[in-house]
Design an enzyme around this catalytic site. Structure first.
Site, short mmCIF file in Angstrom:
data_model
loop_
_atom_site.label_atom_id
_atom_site.label_comp_id
_atom_site.label_asym_id
_atom_site.label_seq_id
_atom_site.Cartn_x
_atom_site.Cartn_y
_atom_site.Cartn_z
N ASP A 1 49.80 43.99 33.00
CA ASP A 1 49.12 42.83 32.43
C ASP A 1 50.16 41.79 32.03
O ASP A 1 51.13 42.12 31.31
CB ASP A 1 48.29 43.24 31.22
CG ASP A 1 47.31 42.16 30.81
OD1 ASP A 1 46.95 41.31 31.66
OD2 ASP A 1 46.88 42.17 29.64
N HIS B 1 47.58 29.88 25.87
CA HIS B 1 47.28 31.10 25.13
C HIS B 1 48.48 31.57 24.33
O HIS B 1 48.36 31.89 23.14
CB HIS B 1 46.84 32.20 26.10
CG HIS B 1 46.65 33.54 25.46
ND1 HIS B 1 45.68 33.79 24.53
CD2 HIS B 1 47.33 34.72 25.63
CE1 HIS B 1 45.76 35.06 24.14
NE2 HIS B 1 46.75 35.64 24.80
N GLU C 1 39.48 39.69 26.51
CA GLU C 1 40.40 38.71 27.05
C GLU C 1 39.99 38.43 28.49
O GLU C 1 40.02 39.33 29.33
CB GLU C 1 41.86 39.20 26.99
CG GLU C 1 42.38 39.31 25.56
CD GLU C 1 43.89 39.53 25.51
OE1 GLU C 1 44.64 38.70 26.06
OE2 GLU C 1 44.31 40.54 24.92
N GLU D 1 40.47 37.41 32.09
CA GLU D 1 41.65 37.38 32.95
C GLU D 1 41.26 37.43 34.42
O GLU D 1 40.11 37.74 34.77
CB GLU D 1 42.58 38.57 32.62
CG GLU D 1 42.97 38.63 31.14
CD GLU D 1 44.11 39.59 30.87
OE1 GLU D 1 44.73 40.08 31.84
OE2 GLU D 1 44.37 39.87 29.69
N ASP E 1 40.51 42.37 29.67
CA ASP E 1 41.51 43.18 28.97
C ASP E 1 41.06 43.33 27.53
O ASP E 1 41.24 42.42 26.72
CB ASP E 1 42.87 42.49 29.06
CG ASP E 1 43.92 43.17 28.21
OD1 ASP E 1 43.90 44.40 28.14
OD2 ASP E 1 44.76 42.46 27.62
N ARG F 1 42.57 43.90 17.98
CA ARG F 1 43.60 43.01 17.43
C ARG F 1 44.26 43.57 16.17
O ARG F 1 45.45 43.32 15.93
CB ARG F 1 42.98 41.64 17.12
CG ARG F 1 42.42 40.91 18.32
CD ARG F 1 43.48 40.66 19.37
NE ARG F 1 42.99 39.78 20.44
CZ ARG F 1 43.68 39.45 21.50
NH1 ARG F 1 44.88 39.94 21.69
NH2 ARG F 1 43.17 38.64 22.41
N GLN G 1 46.60 46.28 17.41
CA GLN G 1 47.68 45.60 18.15
C GLN G 1 48.69 44.98 17.19
O GLN G 1 49.91 45.08 17.38
CB GLN G 1 47.08 44.53 19.07
CG GLN G 1 48.10 43.78 19.90
CD GLN G 1 47.45 42.68 20.73
OE1 GLN G 1 46.23 42.51 20.73
NE2 GLN G 1 48.27 41.91 21.43
N LYS H 1 45.55 48.24 23.26
CA LYS H 1 45.18 47.73 24.59
C LYS H 1 44.78 48.83 25.56
O LYS H 1 43.99 48.58 26.47
CB LYS H 1 46.39 46.99 25.20
CG LYS H 1 46.82 45.74 24.45
CD LYS H 1 46.03 44.55 24.93
CE LYS H 1 46.66 43.25 24.48
NZ LYS H 1 45.93 42.07 24.99
N THR I 1 40.14 48.77 30.15
CA THR I 1 40.21 47.52 30.88
C THR I 1 39.06 47.53 31.87
O THR I 1 38.86 48.53 32.58
CB THR I 1 41.54 47.38 31.65
OG1 THR I 1 42.63 47.46 30.73
CG2 THR I 1 41.61 46.06 32.41
N GLU J 1 41.68 33.44 19.67
CA GLU J 1 41.90 31.99 19.67
C GLU J 1 40.67 31.22 19.20
O GLU J 1 40.76 30.30 18.40
CB GLU J 1 42.27 31.52 21.08
CG GLU J 1 43.60 32.07 21.60
CD GLU J 1 43.81 31.64 23.04
OE1 GLU J 1 44.29 30.51 23.25
OE2 GLU J 1 43.49 32.44 23.95
#
Length: 395
Positions: free
Chosen positions: A113, A120, A185, A187, A219, A223, A226, A239, A243, A345
């Site tokens: 990844d 970002h 996320e 992607e 993904d 948080r 992480q 993570k 996925t 975000e």
């Protein structure tokens, strides 16, 4: 005739200009096999052509045949759809999409990844390192990435179980429990169809020889887990739990018209990240929704690093590729508020919850929430190429 073939070929997203590959099991319970999507139907490619590699329950067997076979097969499918003498074969081997089961499209060999969106990367830095430069000194010298877990890549529709792990307590010590900051996320993924020689890097100009096609990727990120574990070695359990990928892999040939030059890269990248042609991206209009409410619409053309540069950096040290490798772009985010690719975000790390269409708000995902990622490639002639969807419910 059970369907209008001419209408299917002209489908806005999944017509003859698209023809993505996937794995389907017919409604009669017979063996899963390789198919190509045409509108709201799936074409049984083994039934149409009889090639042994098309009878497999994974795209790996087809991908391993190489670029020549990929292009030849696409040409044969298009010819079968365009020439009346093949029409009976097409009709016999067409299955309604709502009557088949779609499976994992390929066996994932390795998963990498990246972190290729400057928007970002800068937004995340402003949230977690206010008052410091938005990018680390190395960010514009190489495509930053990490290795994930191939064994936890699942197809669209598989529920996402909320992960447990360690996070920081109010006192700054470790606390164990379920993640309270589960995030998506948005992607774009690239599926590798060729094994490279041991110790030999893949150049940016060899991208088309190695990459079979493109899919959509979610993904999943816890948080809070992480944030606690990232330093000093980077993402791990926050993570690696899941996925999600779309059921369809769109061949590179279908996306040729969507290629666009990237924004200028400054400073000039190292020589191995430069090729005969300028770096290119893809004009991919993406969208993510929570419980049917659209919350963001970024475009992949705004990425800083190109897919070919990601592949070149992934192998610059001699690490080999294998058939079935998947590498993802990292969160796709743009400059505007409606172009952000994750809740971290969008909600400013949960401090500014967003309103959903039903009157509810979300800082991060709650149990029972359904996220849907969709996308389409925009071609210069006004046609579009569908990328499918990644749909997941938080269990």
């Amino acid at each position: 005739m059970p369907f209008d073939l001419d209408k299917l070929c002209g489908d806005d997203l999944f017509g003859i200009q698209c023809l993505p590959y996937g794995i389907f099991q017919p409604s009669d319970g017979s063996k899963a096999r390789i198919g190509a999507r045409l509108g709201d139907h799936v074409l049984d490619l083994f039934g149409m052509f009889g090639d042994a590699c098309l009878s497999a329950c994974s795209l790996n067997s087809l991908m391993a045949q190489g670029r020549g076979t990929w292009n030849e097969l696409r040409g044969r499918i298009i010819e079968s759809l365009e020439r009346p003498r093949f029409r009976d074969s097409v009709v016999r081997n067409a299955h309604a999409l709502n009557a088949v089961h779609l499976g994992m499209p390929f066996d994932v060999a390795d998963y990498v990844d990246f972190f290729a969106s400057e928007h970002h990367a800068a937004n995340v830095a402003r949230l977690f390192r206010p008052g410091t430069p938005p990018l680390h000194p190395n960010w514009k010298s190489l495509p930053v990435g990490y290795h994930g877990r191939a064994g936890t890549v699942y197809p669209s529709g598989v529920p996402v179980k909320r992960p447990w792990g360690q996070s920081a307590s109010e006192g700054g010590m470790a606390a164990y429990g379920p993640s309270g900051k589960l995030d998506f996320e948005l992607e774009v993924g690239f599926v590798v169809g060729r094994t490279s020689p041991i110790g030999q890097p893949v150049t940016v100009d060899e991208f088309d020889d190695y990459v079979f096609g493109v899919n959509l990727v979610c993904d999943w990120s816890a948080r809070d887990l992480q944030a606690w574990e990232t330093f000093p070695l980077g993402p791990f359990t926050g993570k690696s739990f899941c996925t999600s990928v779309s059921h369809w892999v769109v061949p590179l040939a279908a996306l040729e018209g969507a290629r666009q030059p990237l924004p200028p890269q400054n400073p000039l990248p190292s020589s191995y990240l430069r090729g005969d042609a300028p770096p290119w991206g893809l004009d991919l209009a993406l969208e993510v929704a929570i419980n049917g409410h659209s919350i963001s619409k970024p475009n992949f053309r705004d990425m800083y690093w190109s897919p070919a540069q990601m592949l070149a950096h992934m192998t610059v040290n001699g690490a080999r590729t294998r058939v079935g490798d998947l590498f993802a772009s990292g969160t796709v985010s743009g400059a505007r508020e409606d172009e952000l690719g994750c809740l971290l975000e969008i909600t400013r790390n949960g401090n500014s919850p967003i309103a959903l269409g039903n009157g509810e708000t979300r800082a991060y995902l709650e149990d029972g929430d359904e996220t849907t990622i969709t996308g389409r490639a925009l071609l210069p002639n006004g046609l579009t190429v569908g990328l499918g969807e990644v749909r997941s419910i938080i269990a």
